[in-house]
Scaffold this motif. Structure first.
Motif, mmCIF file in Angstrom:
data_model
loop_
_atom_site.group_PDB
_atom_site.id
_atom_site.type_symbol
_atom_site.label_atom_id
_atom_site.label_comp_id
_atom_site.label_asym_id
_atom_site.label_seq_id
_atom_site.Cartn_x
_atom_site.Cartn_y
_atom_site.Cartn_z
ATOM 1 N N ALA A 609 -4.436 -15.399 0.614
ATOM 2 C CA ALA A 609 -4.806 -16.102 -0.611
ATOM 3 C C ALA A 609 -6.297 -15.992 -0.902
ATOM 4 O O ALA A 609 -6.716 -15.927 -2.066
ATOM 5 C CB ALA A 609 -4.395 -17.572 -0.506
ATOM 6 N N GLU A 610 -7.134 -15.985 0.148
ATOM 7 C CA GLU A 610 -8.577 -15.917 -0.071
ATOM 8 C C GLU A 610 -9.034 -14.468 -0.211
ATOM 9 O O GLU A 610 -8.352 -13.541 0.229
ATOM 10 C CB GLU A 610 -9.300 -16.574 1.103
ATOM 11 C CG GLU A 610 -9.141 -15.827 2.413
ATOM 12 C CD GLU A 610 -9.832 -16.542 3.562
ATOM 13 O OE1 GLU A 610 -9.980 -15.910 4.623
ATOM 14 O OE2 GLU A 610 -10.211 -17.707 3.409
ATOM 15 N N GLN A 611 -10.153 -14.306 -0.850
ATOM 16 C CA GLN A 611 -10.707 -12.964 -1.025
ATOM 17 C C GLN A 611 -11.507 -12.620 0.233
ATOM 18 O O GLN A 611 -12.682 -12.965 0.355
ATOM 19 C CB GLN A 611 -11.598 -12.905 -2.269
ATOM 20 C CG GLN A 611 -10.826 -13.046 -3.553
ATOM 21 C CD GLN A 611 -11.729 -12.852 -4.766
ATOM 22 O OE1 GLN A 611 -12.951 -12.827 -4.662
ATOM 23 N NE2 GLN A 611 -11.100 -12.750 -5.929
ATOM 24 N N MET A 612 -10.825 -11.878 1.151
ATOM 25 C CA MET A 612 -11.430 -11.535 2.432
ATOM 26 C C MET A 612 -12.566 -10.540 2.211
ATOM 27 O O MET A 612 -12.358 -9.454 1.681
ATOM 28 C CB MET A 612 -10.370 -10.918 3.351
ATOM 29 C CG MET A 612 -10.877 -10.639 4.765
ATOM 30 S SD MET A 612 -9.618 -9.759 5.745
ATOM 31 C CE MET A 612 -8.231 -10.838 5.593
ATOM 32 N N ASN A 613 -13.792 -10.985 2.593
ATOM 33 C CA ASN A 613 -14.978 -10.137 2.464
ATOM 34 C C ASN A 613 -15.168 -9.646 1.041
ATOM 35 O O ASN A 613 -15.646 -8.543 0.796
ATOM 36 C CB ASN A 613 -14.920 -8.948 3.414
ATOM 37 C CG ASN A 613 -15.134 -9.369 4.870
ATOM 38 O OD1 ASN A 613 -15.347 -10.554 5.163
ATOM 39 N ND2 ASN A 613 -15.085 -8.400 5.772
ATOM 40 N N PHE A 617 -8.690 -5.917 -3.851
ATOM 41 C CA PHE A 617 -7.291 -5.459 -3.726
ATOM 42 C C PHE A 617 -6.950 -5.344 -2.244
ATOM 43 O O PHE A 617 -7.740 -4.787 -1.459
ATOM 44 C CB PHE A 617 -7.108 -4.095 -4.409
ATOM 45 C CG PHE A 617 -5.673 -3.729 -4.655
ATOM 46 C CD1 PHE A 617 -5.000 -4.205 -5.760
ATOM 47 C CD2 PHE A 617 -4.987 -2.914 -3.767
ATOM 48 C CE1 PHE A 617 -3.682 -3.874 -5.992
ATOM 49 C CE2 PHE A 617 -3.665 -2.577 -3.983
ATOM 50 C CZ PHE A 617 -2.998 -3.058 -5.102
ATOM 51 N N VAL A 618 -5.790 -5.902 -1.869
ATOM 52 C CA VAL A 618 -5.371 -5.908 -0.474
ATOM 53 C C VAL A 618 -4.018 -5.205 -0.376
ATOM 54 O O VAL A 618 -3.070 -5.524 -1.115
ATOM 55 C CB VAL A 618 -5.250 -7.343 0.084
ATOM 56 C CG1 VAL A 618 -4.727 -7.312 1.521
ATOM 57 C CG2 VAL A 618 -6.587 -8.060 0.002
ATOM 58 N N VAL A 619 -3.952 -4.233 0.531
ATOM 59 C CA VAL A 619 -2.696 -3.508 0.798
ATOM 60 C C VAL A 619 -2.241 -3.884 2.203
ATOM 61 O O VAL A 619 -2.996 -3.705 3.169
ATOM 62 C CB VAL A 619 -2.882 -1.986 0.680
ATOM 63 C CG1 VAL A 619 -1.563 -1.276 0.992
ATOM 64 C CG2 VAL A 619 -3.370 -1.617 -0.717
ATOM 65 N N LEU A 620 -1.009 -4.422 2.306
ATOM 66 C CA LEU A 620 -0.469 -4.874 3.582
ATOM 67 C C LEU A 620 0.678 -3.945 3.999
ATOM 68 O O LEU A 620 1.689 -3.838 3.290
ATOM 69 C CB LEU A 620 0.038 -6.311 3.470
ATOM 70 C CG LEU A 620 0.744 -6.896 4.698
ATOM 71 C CD1 LEU A 620 -0.217 -6.934 5.885
ATOM 72 C CD2 LEU A 620 1.283 -8.280 4.395
ATOM 73 N N ASP A 621 0.507 -3.283 5.147
ATOM 74 C CA ASP A 621 1.555 -2.426 5.717
ATOM 75 C C ASP A 621 2.357 -3.250 6.709
ATOM 76 O O ASP A 621 1.803 -3.767 7.684
ATOM 77 C CB ASP A 621 0.918 -1.215 6.399
ATOM 78 C CG ASP A 621 1.965 -0.347 7.087
ATOM 79 O OD1 ASP A 621 3.108 -0.287 6.584
ATOM 80 O OD2 ASP A 621 1.644 0.257 8.132
ATOM 81 N N THR A 622 3.673 -3.425 6.469
ATOM 82 C CA THR A 622 4.518 -4.250 7.322
ATOM 83 C C THR A 622 5.664 -3.416 7.895
ATOM 84 O O THR A 622 5.962 -2.329 7.404
ATOM 85 C CB THR A 622 5.095 -5.434 6.529
ATOM 86 O OG1 THR A 622 5.857 -4.928 5.425
ATOM 87 C CG2 THR A 622 3.988 -6.336 6.017
ATOM 88 N N PRO A 623 6.343 -3.930 8.962
ATOM 89 C CA PRO A 623 7.475 -3.197 9.546
ATOM 90 C C PRO A 623 8.633 -3.065 8.552
ATOM 91 O O PRO A 623 8.650 -3.729 7.501
ATOM 92 C CB PRO A 623 7.862 -4.057 10.752
ATOM 93 C CG PRO A 623 6.673 -4.893 11.041
ATOM 94 C CD PRO A 623 6.007 -5.146 9.733
ATOM 95 N N PRO A 624 9.623 -2.244 8.862
ATOM 96 C CA PRO A 624 10.800 -2.118 7.994
ATOM 97 C C PRO A 624 11.528 -3.456 7.850
ATOM 98 O O PRO A 624 11.468 -4.320 8.722
ATOM 99 C CB PRO A 624 11.661 -1.080 8.711
ATOM 100 C CG PRO A 624 10.718 -0.322 9.574
ATOM 101 C CD PRO A 624 9.664 -1.298 9.987
#
Length: 711
Positions: A609-613, A617-624
């Motif tokens: 939710a927070e703007q990290m650094n 734009f944040v891209v999250l790679d997650t497992p299948p």
């Protein structure tokens, strides 16, 4: 293929190109088998001989035709007779084959080809052999055996009649001698006794017609002998035929038989007054021949309409029996007519004076025996001439010569058939595999199955194995900026930016239904493409179970997302700057024992939710999605989820279940990324390749011009 509409020819062609290896393997296997069988099979040669059917010269005009069929049917019958066992046995006799005769007979008949030349009275005979010389020898043996059989068959009927007449002459000769001895003894005992002129005339006429009647009877019996012989031969053929061909209730045939009898009676009466050269006798003979011909035709038509003849020998014998039956009826009618005249003269002889009765009787017996002997002698000579005059209907036009090339095996034809068969089997195998293959094949099919828009189509790229089971991830950096691969991710970036202009996406999760479908590569390159626009981008490696992004970005430290969530580490300690401008990377960190709990924690939600650094734009790679629950627990915390499907690997049911699981937890699935698209698929990226190749040429030309200018 597209499931929303009927497949087109282009779809089938693309399917064949996609599985070309299977078609090629089937073609190669079938071609190899065909060539192996052809090269290993024994050579077979075929000789050819041609016979002419010259029916007009068969009897030198001295005997009547006994087949009762037309010329065309006659030649067709002969062509079928060549294939019979009787002809094959005569051919083997000429070849002097004695060992394993049945096997040789079957081999000869199996390789026999007989054909009538259309529009001509020619029969072409072909026989096979292992060498050119044997093929020619076998063919000529079959042709000569057929000619021998045909000639002997025609002469056999005449021989039967001739033998019967010889037997009758043997019986008449003692009868004549006894009659002459009795007359001589009577005259010696009674002295010089003479008959009156009227009695002499009556006795001579009686003797003459009695001799003719007995000759007609002998002729009928000779015909019956030939008929019996023909029926004996016919009894060994299948199918059998009726015992008589003219004994019919057909009123037309019955009327013709009556007309024939009347004409014979009329002819006998005319011969009492005139010689055979008289016009009335000639006309009556012509009418008798005409009635015989009509009777023969009607009988043949009746037999053809009631008898199914499959055996050519049966058909030939049936035709001969038809003609012999008609001739027998004609001889019987003649015998009846002459018998009536004889009876009239017998009544006249009874009126002879008493003193002349014995002399008249003895004289009549001598005259009858003498006339009968003379007529039978004449018939015997005619039968001998007729038998000798039969020279056959067949003669060689061309004898068989050794062929130059074998007819089997046909290597080229077999190779062609093998190729076609392999092609058909290969196509059938491809269609079968396609029907049982439940994976998604095209981007259109993915859109149809999931009901989501396709944000981008990623071309297939080369994957190289590395140690510890990791894979190398290809990044769309500046050195690959002109590749279709890089252009695809720029297209994905554009789709996301314009997906919701009023409320742009800030956090995007990238996942897939199953493993090895390219989700990490898509996530990394999406982050690279976003960073190239000048936005500050952070790439989070949310796959805490099997991280792969660290191999691509090589962070300086080991601290990462799991450390940030568990140890209370500050974001600045876990965020690592990459070599790519504006792109930061947060690795997975230390492998935790409870990845799903960490990703679903409130701290993870707060982090997103927070703007990290200061990231935009944040891209999250997650497992299948399907193997583990990690992607589902974190999905509600992001602005949108991108579902990656690998063409020809992701099953349709798996993709549906993945979307259902994500939507069940309240996640917003914004679209699909179709990964692994072939560059030939409906022209995907071929326009990019053509465009960039042209651009490279222009750049090279400009570079050369610049060098020349500096020089």
């Amino acid at each position: 293929m597209d499931t929303a509409q009927e497949p087109t020819l282009r779809d089938y062609l693309e399917l064949a190109l996609r599985r070309w290896w299977l078609i090629a393997a089937c073609v190669a296997a079938a071609l190899g088998v065909a060539l192996g069988l052809s090269l290993g099979a024994p050579r077979v040669y075929r000789g050819t001989a041609t016979l002419v059917v010259d029916r007009a010269s068969s009897s030198l005009g001295l005997t009547a035709d006994i087949t009762g069929i037309s010329q065309q049917a006659f030649v067709d019958t002969l062509a079928e007779i060549v294939k019979s066992r009787a002809v094959a046995e005569r051919a083997l006799a000429r070849l002097r084959v004695t060992a394993d005769r049945e096997k040789a007979l079957a081999a000869l008949q199996e390789g026999l080809r007989v054909q009538r030349v259309r529009g001509a009275d020619l029969i072409r005979i072909q026989a096979e052999g292992p060498t050119p010389e044997e093929a020619a020898t076998n063919t000529n043996a079959v042709a000569l055996g057929f000619m021998d059989w045909h000639l002997q068959s025609r002469r056999a009927q005449a021989a039967a009649g001739r033998e019967f007449i010889e037997q009758q002459l043997t019986l008449i000769r003692p009868e004549l001698q006894q009659a002459e001895d009795a007359l001589a003894a009577y005259k010696a005992a009674q002295g010089q006794v003479s008959l009156s002129e009227q009695t002499t005339f009556t006795v001579e006429k009686l003797a003459d017609f009695e001799a003719q009647r007995r000759a007609a009877a002998a002729e009928r019996q000779a015909i019956e002998a030939s008929l019996r012989r023909a029926r004996e031969e016919l009894s060994g053929q299948q199918p059998t035929v009726p015992s008589s061909f003219v004994r019919s209730e057909d009123p037309v045939v019955s009327q013709l038989r009556q007309d024939l009898t009347k004409l014979e009676v009329e002819l006998a009466g005319l011969r009492q007054q005139f010689t055979d050269r008289h016009p009335q006798i000639i006309a009556t003979l012509a009418r008798i021949n005409e009635v015989k011909a009509r009777l023969r035709r009607l009988t043949a038509e009746r037999v053809a309409s009631t008898t199914v003849t499959l055996n050519p020998l049966h058909q030939s014998l049936a035709g001969q029996i038809i003609s012999l039956e008609v001739d027998r009826e004609a001889a019987r009618a003649k015998e009846i007519a002459l018998g009536g005249i004889v009876q009239r003269y017998v009544r006249d002889a009874r009126a002879v004076p008493s003193n002349e009765v014995q002399l008249a009787r003895l004289t009549r017996d001598v005259k009858v025996a003498e006339q009968t002997y003379l007529l039978l002698s004449q018939k015997l000579q005619e039968a001998r001439i007729a038998e000798a005059s039969i020279v056959g209907d067949l003669r060689f036009l061309d004898r068989a010569t050794p062929p130059a090339a074998p007819v089997s095996p046909r290597t080229r034809l077999n190779a062609l058939f093998g190729t076609l068969l392999g092609l058909m089997v290969g196509v059938a195998a491809v269609l079968t595999l396609e029907s049982i293959d439940t994976t998604i094949k095209t981007p259109e099919e993915a859109e149809q199955v999931l009901g989501l828009p396709v944000l981008a189509t990623i071309p297939r790229w080369e994957v190289h194995d590395r140690k510890k089971g990791a894979v190398e991830i290809m990044l769309a950096t500046s050195e690959h900026r002109r590749a279709p691969f890089a252009e695809a991710f720029r297209h994905l970036r554009t789709s996301l930016l314009y997906l919701s202009p009023d409320r742009p996406l800030r956090t995007v999760q990238v996942t897939s239904p199953g493993p090895d479908e390219g989700k990490s590569t898509v996530a990394a390159n999406l982050a690279v493409a976003m960073a190239q626009t000048g936005r500050k981008v952070i790439l989070l490696e949310g796959d805490l179970r099997k991280p792969t992004l660290s191999w691509a970005f090589q962070p300086r430290g080991t601290a990462g997302l799991s450390d940030l969530l568990m140890d209370g580490m500050t974001p600045g300690q876990s965020v690592h700057q990459t070599k790519i401008e504006n792109l930061s990377f947060v690795p997975s960190g230390t492998k935790p024992p409870n990845p799903a709990e960490l990703l679903g924690s409130q701290k993870m939600r707060a982090l997103l939710a927070e703007q990290m650094n200061g990231a935009q734009f944040v891209v999250l790679d997650t497992p299948p999605v399907l193997p583990v629950a990690d992607a589902a627990v974190v999905a509600p915390a992001v602005d949108g989820v991108i579902l990656v499907v690998m063409l020809e690997r992701t099953p349709r049911d798996a993709a549906r279940r993945a979307r259902q699981q994500l939507e069940a937890v309240g996640a917003k699935v914004v679209g699909i990324v179709a990964n692994g698209v072939l560059s030939t698929r409906r022209g995907y990226y071929q326009y990019y390749s053509h465009y960039y190749q042209s651009d490279d040429v222009e750049d090279a030309t400009a570079g050369k011009t610049s060098v020349r200018a500096k020089a």
